[in-house]
Design an enzyme around this catalytic site. Structure first.
Site, short mmCIF file in Angstrom:
data_model
loop_
_atom_site.label_atom_id
_atom_site.label_comp_id
_atom_site.label_asym_id
_atom_site.label_seq_id
_atom_site.Cartn_x
_atom_site.Cartn_y
_atom_site.Cartn_z
N LYS A 1 -12.28 -1.76 7.27
CA LYS A 1 -11.59 -2.79 8.04
C LYS A 1 -12.04 -2.77 9.50
CE LYS A 1 -8.11 -2.32 4.65
NZ LYS A 1 -8.31 -3.64 4.01
N ASP B 1 -1.44 6.48 6.52
CA ASP B 1 -2.56 5.61 6.14
C ASP B 1 -2.77 4.66 7.32
OD1 ASP B 1 -4.18 3.57 5.20
OD2 ASP B 1 -2.98 3.13 3.42
N TRP C 1 0.82 -1.21 0.00
CA TRP C 1 0.00 0.00 0.00
C TRP C 1 0.85 1.26 0.00
CZ3 TRP C 1 -4.23 -1.27 -1.98
CH2 TRP C 1 -4.83 -2.49 -1.68
C1 LIG Z 1 -3.39 -0.13 4.56
C2 LIG Z 1 -4.27 -0.06 3.35
N1 LIG Z 1 -4.24 1.05 2.60
C3 LIG Z 1 -5.02 1.17 1.51
C4 LIG Z 1 -5.86 0.15 1.11
C5 LIG Z 1 -6.72 0.35 -0.12
O1 LIG Z 1 -7.99 0.64 0.29
P1 LIG Z 1 -9.20 0.91 -0.69
O2 LIG Z 1 -9.59 -0.41 -1.25
O3 LIG Z 1 -10.23 1.53 0.20
O4 LIG Z 1 -8.73 1.85 -1.74
C6 LIG Z 1 -5.93 -1.01 1.86
C7 LIG Z 1 -6.89 -2.05 1.44
O5 LIG Z 1 -6.92 -3.17 1.70
C8 LIG Z 1 -5.10 -1.12 2.99
O6 LIG Z 1 -5.11 -2.24 3.73
#
Ligand SMILES: Cc1ncc(COP(=O)(O)O)c(C=O)c1O
Length: 360
Positions: A195, A171, A101
């Site tokens: 989550k 994040d 991510w």
């Molecule tokens: C730490 C983290 N950041 C970003 C994301 C991406 O999220 P989204 O699907 O809401 O764009 C995830 C998704 O699993 C994640 O675990």
């Protein structure tokens, strides 16, 4: 009705109390004669929903007055672009890459300016958090970026990096509201709520007011400017109304549980049950460095892909859902967010012990 133990990384388990309340209010929310799904976002009833959600979140996280809380859409992934578009005044940002991510966020930022990777744990498949006590932070960096809890790998920053005075952007999608945080240490805290907080479709951004300006990169769409949403109280356009309503219920549930300090204690106890077993097991082991273990996403492997697959299949048949690791890494992962009861983890460990006895 029978509910499974759902170890999904997201969308993920929500508190049963919240789901029951939402079900009871489905046809008639609070005497309005309609569902929240059917309600105008300009109505008094919805304004109360979003205002109380924000107030409860502020109380839970002790968010200072000089931070705005925004309820947005586009998922956490949209923030990978919104952050550089809004914050890259010098067109320079530093990224700490500890998983897929943050790697994606780093790649996205490169489209808008000079993104520097100032630390990474990719050399060991992101199985640890690098030492961030003396990083080569760029003098002209607009911010330093981290993904605080790495959902796929099961690692977490136990200590925030020393950004040498630069704005920290984090994040927190997979550790949102799992423990108390000191909001003043960050410029931006954001996360997709699917989550630990609510249903997919809402992303919460907590941002210090001085970072919300008109001085954004040329061409930034109106919808991708923090100022647009801050000025309109997250109601510039139709918000993800039902999702915000469920988040509000989860905030109230968290308050009833005793707030984030109580959640931290509970989450630490829950994670310990699983990690203690992984440490003593002859079959399963944790692939991440012990000091960096996440309380939310517990990854584990047997070292044998066939055995991993057998375990996931038998676990599913026994009522333990979504234990397969992320498709990019394999193995197993138990996501044990706030709403996963301790009994779920105890039952999982008992099942793993039995599987170990039968298959070793
Ligand atoms: C730490 C983290 N950041 C970003 C994301 C991406 O999220 P989204 O699907 O809401 O764009 C995830 C998704 O699993 C994640 O675990």
């Amino acid at each position: 009705m029978s509910r499974v133990y759902n170890f999904s990384a997201g969308p993920a388990v929500l508190p049963e109390e919240v789901l029951t309340e939402a079900a009871a209010e489905m046809l008639d929310y609070n005497g309005t004669g309609m569902s929240v799904m059917e309600m105008s976002h300009r109505s008094k009833a919805f304004q109360e929903i979003i205002d109380s959600a924000e107030a409860d979140l502020r109380e839970l996280m002790d968010i200072p007055d000089n931070y705005k809380v925004l309820f947005l859409q586009g998922g956490a992934s949209q923030q990978f672009a919104m952050i550089p578009m809004n914050l890259m005044k010098n067109k320079v940002a530093d990224y700490i890459v500890t998983g897929q991510w943050s790697k994606k966020a780093y790649a996205e930022a490169k489209k808008y300016g000079k993104a520097n990777k100032i630390a990474s744990s990719e050399d060991k498949t992101f199985s640890y958090i690098p030492d961030c006590t003396d990083l080569p932070v760029s003098d002209d960096a607009d911010y330093v970026y981290i993904c605080e809890n790495n959902t796929i790998y099961g690692t977490k920053f136990k200590q925030l990096p020393d950004t040498k005075g630069k704005t920290l952007v984090a994040d927190v999608s997979s550790c949102f509201l799992s423990e108390p945080v000191d909001v003043t240490k960050y410029g931006v805290i954001y996360g997709g709520v699917q989550k630990n907080v609510g249903p997919a479709g809402v992303v919460i951004v907590i941002i210090r007011e001085d970072l919300i300006t008109d001085d954004v990169l040329p061409g930034t769409p109106t919808m991708l400017q923090y100022k647009t949403h801050a000025d309109a109280g997250s109601l510039y356009n139709t918000p993800p109304a039902y999702g915000i309503y469920i988040c509000g219920k989860v905030f109230r549930w968290l308050k009833r549980q005793g707030g984030l300090a109580a959640m931290k204690e509970r989450n630490a106890r829950k994670a310990k049950i699983l990690y203690d077993y992984l440490d003593e097991s002859q079959m399963f082991k944790s692939p991440v460095e012990a000091k960096d273990r996440s309380m939310m996403n517990v990854t584990f492997i047997t070292g044998n892909a066939g055995l991993d697959a057998k375990f996931v299949k038998e676990a599913k048949a026994a009522g333990f859902e979504n234990l397969k690791g992320h498709r990019s890494v394999g193995g197993m992962r138990a996501s044990i967010y706030n709403a996963m009861p301790e009994e779920g983890i105890k039952a999982l460990v008992a099942f793993m012990k039995k599987f170990e006895e039968e298959n070793l």
